[in-house]
Design a protein around this motif. Structure first.
Motif, PDB file in Angstrom:
ATOM      1  N   TYR A  32      -7.660   4.853  -4.293  1.00  0.00           N
ATOM      2  CA  TYR A  32      -7.962   6.282  -4.267  1.00  0.00           C
ATOM      3  C   TYR A  32      -9.101   6.515  -5.240  1.00  0.00           C
ATOM      4  O   TYR A  32      -8.972   6.266  -6.440  1.00  0.00           O
ATOM      5  CB  TYR A  32      -6.745   7.112  -4.658  1.00  0.00           C
ATOM      6  N   GLN A  80       0.837   5.712  -1.967  1.00  0.00           N
ATOM      7  CA  GLN A  80       0.635   4.328  -2.390  1.00  0.00           C
ATOM      8  C   GLN A  80       1.966   3.644  -2.715  1.00  0.00           C
ATOM      9  O   GLN A  80       2.186   2.478  -2.372  1.00  0.00           O
ATOM     10  CB  GLN A  80      -0.284   4.280  -3.605  1.00  0.00           C
ATOM     11  N   LEU A  81       2.864   4.367  -3.368  1.00  0.00           N
ATOM     12  CA  LEU A  81       4.163   3.797  -3.703  1.00  0.00           C
ATOM     13  C   LEU A  81       4.996   3.540  -2.446  1.00  0.00           C
ATOM     14  O   LEU A  81       5.684   2.515  -2.334  1.00  0.00           O
ATOM     15  CB  LEU A  81       4.904   4.717  -4.661  1.00  0.00           C
ATOM     16  N   TRP A 112       0.179   0.825 -12.565  1.00  0.00           N
ATOM     17  CA  TRP A 112      -1.030   1.434 -12.030  1.00  0.00           C
ATOM     18  C   TRP A 112      -2.249   0.773 -12.656  1.00  0.00           C
ATOM     19  O   TRP A 112      -2.256   0.476 -13.852  1.00  0.00           O
ATOM     20  CB  TRP A 112      -1.072   2.934 -12.319  1.00  0.00           C
ATOM     21  N   ALA A 142      -3.878  14.387  -5.636  1.00  0.00           N
ATOM     22  CA  ALA A 142      -3.731  13.123  -6.355  1.00  0.00           C
ATOM     23  C   ALA A 142      -2.270  12.665  -6.421  1.00  0.00           C
ATOM     24  O   ALA A 142      -1.976  11.494  -6.135  1.00  0.00           O
ATOM     25  CB  ALA A 142      -4.337  13.227  -7.749  1.00  0.00           C
ATOM     26  N   PRO A 143      -1.313  13.549  -6.781  1.00  0.00           N
ATOM     27  CA  PRO A 143       0.088  13.107  -6.763  1.00  0.00           C
ATOM     28  C   PRO A 143       0.567  12.680  -5.376  1.00  0.00           C
ATOM     29  O   PRO A 143       1.369  11.747  -5.250  1.00  0.00           O
ATOM     30  CB  PRO A 143       0.846  14.344  -7.259  1.00  0.00           C
ATOM     31  N   GLU A 156      -0.713   9.244  -4.751  1.00  0.00           N
ATOM     32  CA  GLU A 156       0.069   8.282  -5.527  1.00  0.00           C
ATOM     33  C   GLU A 156       1.409   8.005  -4.847  1.00  0.00           C
ATOM     34  O   GLU A 156       1.853   6.851  -4.767  1.00  0.00           O
ATOM     35  CB  GLU A 156       0.292   8.812  -6.942  1.00  0.00           C
ATOM     36  N   ARG A 198      -8.263   4.206  -8.431  1.00  0.00           N
ATOM     37  CA  ARG A 198      -6.925   3.999  -8.982  1.00  0.00           C
ATOM     38  C   ARG A 198      -5.996   3.473  -7.886  1.00  0.00           C
ATOM     39  O   ARG A 198      -6.060   3.936  -6.744  1.00  0.00           O
ATOM     40  CB  ARG A 198      -6.383   5.317  -9.553  1.00  0.00           C
ATOM     41  N   TRP A 199      -5.156   2.509  -8.260  1.00  0.00           N
ATOM     42  CA  TRP A 199      -4.254   1.941  -7.269  1.00  0.00           C
ATOM     43  C   TRP A 199      -3.008   1.372  -7.937  1.00  0.00           C
ATOM     44  O   TRP A 199      -2.996   1.064  -9.131  1.00  0.00           O
ATOM     45  CB  TRP A 199      -4.951   0.865  -6.454  1.00  0.00           C
ATOM     46  N   TRP A 200      -1.955   1.241  -7.131  1.00  0.00           N
ATOM     47  CA  TRP A 200      -0.694   0.676  -7.577  1.00  0.00           C
ATOM     48  C   TRP A 200      -0.701  -0.815  -7.304  1.00  0.00           C
ATOM     49  O   TRP A 200      -1.043  -1.264  -6.207  1.00  0.00           O
ATOM     50  CB  TRP A 200       0.474   1.326  -6.843  1.00  0.00           C
TER      51      TRP A 200
END
Length: 457
Positions: free
Chosen positions: A317, A298-299, A337, A291-292, A295, A328-330
Motif C-alpha cells: 500500500y 492485507q491481514l 508490519w 488506510a485501516p 491494513e 507499507r505491507w504486512w
C-alpha cells in the motif's frame, strides 16, 4: 488442453513470459480495432433463461449494467474486453447440467450434460460449481501476450464477487486444490483457445445462496454482435495457449475464500451493484478510513493464502507520507508490519509509469499486488495462481471503495521497474489499483468497447 504438458517446461520460461507481457514489448502492443469473439458455448444458448435463483446469483456476480456513457460490468475490465465467461454446474430433475451465463439475457441457459464433471468434483445434491472460462482471443487481439494476464485478473474478480455473495448468504465458496481440468474441458467441449481458469464450488442450496430482490434493469443491450473466429496461427494466441498449458492449469490457488471476503457488516449484493471503475480523481488526501481498511485487507489476505503460495505474494500500500511516499505491507513470515520510504513521484511521473494514463497522476494512493523473485522450478504455475489471487484482491478493493465512499480503478498497463520501485522494490508487479477521491463532475469510466459490442445493429 492437457492437464500436464507433454513436453518439459523450458528453463527460464517465467522470465521470458514476464518480458513478453511488458507494456513496452512489441508482443503486447495495444491494437485499437477489435471485434466481439464468441465462445464455443454461445451457439448452444438458444433457449430462454428460466428466471430462477441461479440466474439472479450469476447475473449479480458478472452482469452488465448501464452507465451515462454506455454499458459496464460488475467486474473490472481490460479495456472492456471482458474475456471470461461463467458456466454454472447445477443439479435438478434432469440431473447435473451445465448452464452458461448469457449477460444480454440476464440469465443462464442449458448447454449440456454435466454428469462427468459433477462426479469428478464429488458434488452432492444442493451444491453448485462454477467454471470460469476465458475466450482468449477476445482480449489477446487487443493486448497481445499481455492479454493472458488480463484473463486471469478478470477471472479473479469474478471469483471474488461469487465468494462475497456466498459469504453474505451464510454459505461457503471454495476452490478445490485441484480441479478436474481435462474432465471439465471435455465435458464442455471447449476449444484449445478457450482457457479453463478456475472451478469454484458453492456449498449451498440455490435458494439459500441467491441474493434477494430483483436485479437492476439493464436497457440498451442488443443482440447485433459482430463476431469472428480466432486466427489459428496468430503468434500471440499460440504463445498464450502454450504458456497456459505449461502453467499447471489444474492446480488452483490455495486460498480460503471466506477468510478473504468476510467483512463484518458488509452488504455484498449492494456493494457489487454500486461498484464501478473511477474515471477521474481530485488528487485530494484520502478519507481517514482507507488506510485501516487496506491494513485489514492485507491481514485477511495473509491469513487466507496458504503457504507456500503466500511466500511468493507481495502486497504493497503506497501513499504520501511527510515529504515523500511510503510503501507499507504486512510480513507474514515475521508477523510484523514493514515499510519503505520512496521518493515522491510527481503526477507526470505517475502518468508515465502507468502507460500515459492520466488518472494515475491524480490518484491519492496505490494498492500494488505482485510476485516476489522466483525460488523454484514451478514459477510459471505460481505466477498463474498469483494472478488469480491478484484479481481477488482487486474485487475486494472495489467493494471496499464503495463502503468508504472513495473510488478506485485497476491499472493493468505499467512500467514494471518504475512500479516496483514505487512499492519499495523486491517484487514484480502484477496489477495496480489506483485509489482516490472521485471527481464529482466525472461520470463512471466508459466501457466503450462493450457498449459497441452490445449495441443494436
Amino acid at each position: 488442453m492437457p492437464d500436464v504438458p507433454s513436453e518439459a517446461v523450458p528453463a527460464g520460461l517465467l522470465h521470458r513470459v514476464q518480458q513478453l507481457q511488458r507494456l513496452s514489448h512489441p508482443a503486447s502492443t495495444v491494437t485499437r480495432p477489435c471485434r466481439r469473439v464468441a465462445g464455443s458455448l454461445t451457439p448452444r444458448a438458444v433457449a430462454p433463461p428460466p428466471g430462477d435463483d441461479l440466474d439472479r446469483f450469476a447475473d449479480l456476480a458478472y452482469g452488465y449494467r448501464t452507465t451515462p456513457r454506455g454499458v459496464a460490468r460488475h467486474a473490472a475490465s481490460a479495456g472492456a474486453m471482458y474475456p471470461v465467461e461463467t458456466v454454472w454446474l447445477a443439479g435438478g430433475p434432469e440431473g447435473w447440467r451445465w448452464r452458461l451465463h448469457v449477460p444480454e439475457r440476464r440469465g443462464c441457459v442449458d448447454v449440456g450434460d454435466a454428469t462427468a464433471a459433477a462426479t469428478a468434483l464429488g458434488l452432492r445434491t444442493g451444491q453448485w460449481a462454477v467454471a470460469v472460462v476465458a475466450v482468449a482471443w477476445r482480449t489477446v487481439q487487443r493486448y497481445g501476450v499481455r492479454g493472458y494476464r488480463y484473463c486471469l485478473l478478470d477471472a479473479g474478480n469474478v471469483l471474488g464477487n461469487i465468494a462475497a455473495l456466498a459469504v453474505h448468504a451464510g454459505t461457503a465458496a471454495r476452490l478445490p486444490d485441484r480441479m478436474p481440468h481435462d474432465v471439465v474441458h471435455a465435458d464442455l467441449g471447449l476449444t484449445a483457445d478457450e482457457l479453463l481458469l478456475a472451478v469454484v464450488v458453492l456449498d449451498a442450496e440455490a435458494a439459500a445462496a441467491a441474493p434477494t430482490g430483483p436485479s437492476p434493469t439493464v436497457d440498451g443491450l442488443g443482440t447485433g454482435w459482430v463476431v469472428e473466429h480466432p486466427p489459428l496461427l496468430n503468434p500471440a494466441l499460440h504463445r498464450v495457449r502454450r504458456l497456459h498449458g505449461f502453467a499447471e492449469p489444474a492446480v488452483q490457488p490455495a486460498v480460503d475464500l471466506a477468510e478473504l471476503v468476510r467483512v463484518p457488516g458488509a452488504d455484498a449484493p449492494g456493494e457489487i451493484r454500486r461498484r464501478h471503475s473511477a474515471r477521474a480523481f481530485t488528487g485530494t488526501p484520502m478519507p481517514s478510513g482507507v488506510a485501516p481498511a487496506i491494513e485489514a485487507l492485507q491481514l485477511r489476505l495473509a491469513a487466507a493464502v496458504r503457504p507456500p503460495l503466500r511466500d511468493w505474494l507481495a502486497l504493497r500500500y503506497v501513499a504520501p507520507a511527510g515529504e515523500g511516499w511510503r510503501s507499507r505491507w504486512w510480513d507474514p513470515s515475521t508477523g510484523t508490519w514493514r515499510a519503505a520510504e520512496v521518493p515522491a513521484p510527481s503526477p507526470t511521473c505517475r502518468i508515465r509509469m502507468f502507460g500515459q494514463q492520466p488518472i494515475a497522476g491524480a490518484a491519492s494512493a496505490f494498492l500494488l499486488v505482485g510476485m516476489t523473485p522466483d525460488r523454484s522450478d514451478t514459477g510459471l504455475s505460481v505466477y498463474r495462481r498469483l494472478l488469480l489471487v491478484a484479481g481477488l484482491v482487486c474485487a475486494e478493493a472495489y467493494r471496499m471503495a464503495v463502503r468508504l465512499g472513495c473510488a478506485t480503478t485497476v491499472l493493468g498497463g505499467f512500467d514494471d521497474e518504475a512500479v516496483a520501485a514505487l512499492g519499495g522494490g523486491g517484487f514484480t508487479p502484477l496489477v495496480a489499483q489506483a485509489i482516490g477521491v472521485p471527481e464529482p463532475a466525472a461520470d463512471l469510466k466508459n466501457d466503450t468497447v462493450a457498449a459497441g459490442w452490445l449495441s443494436t445493429s
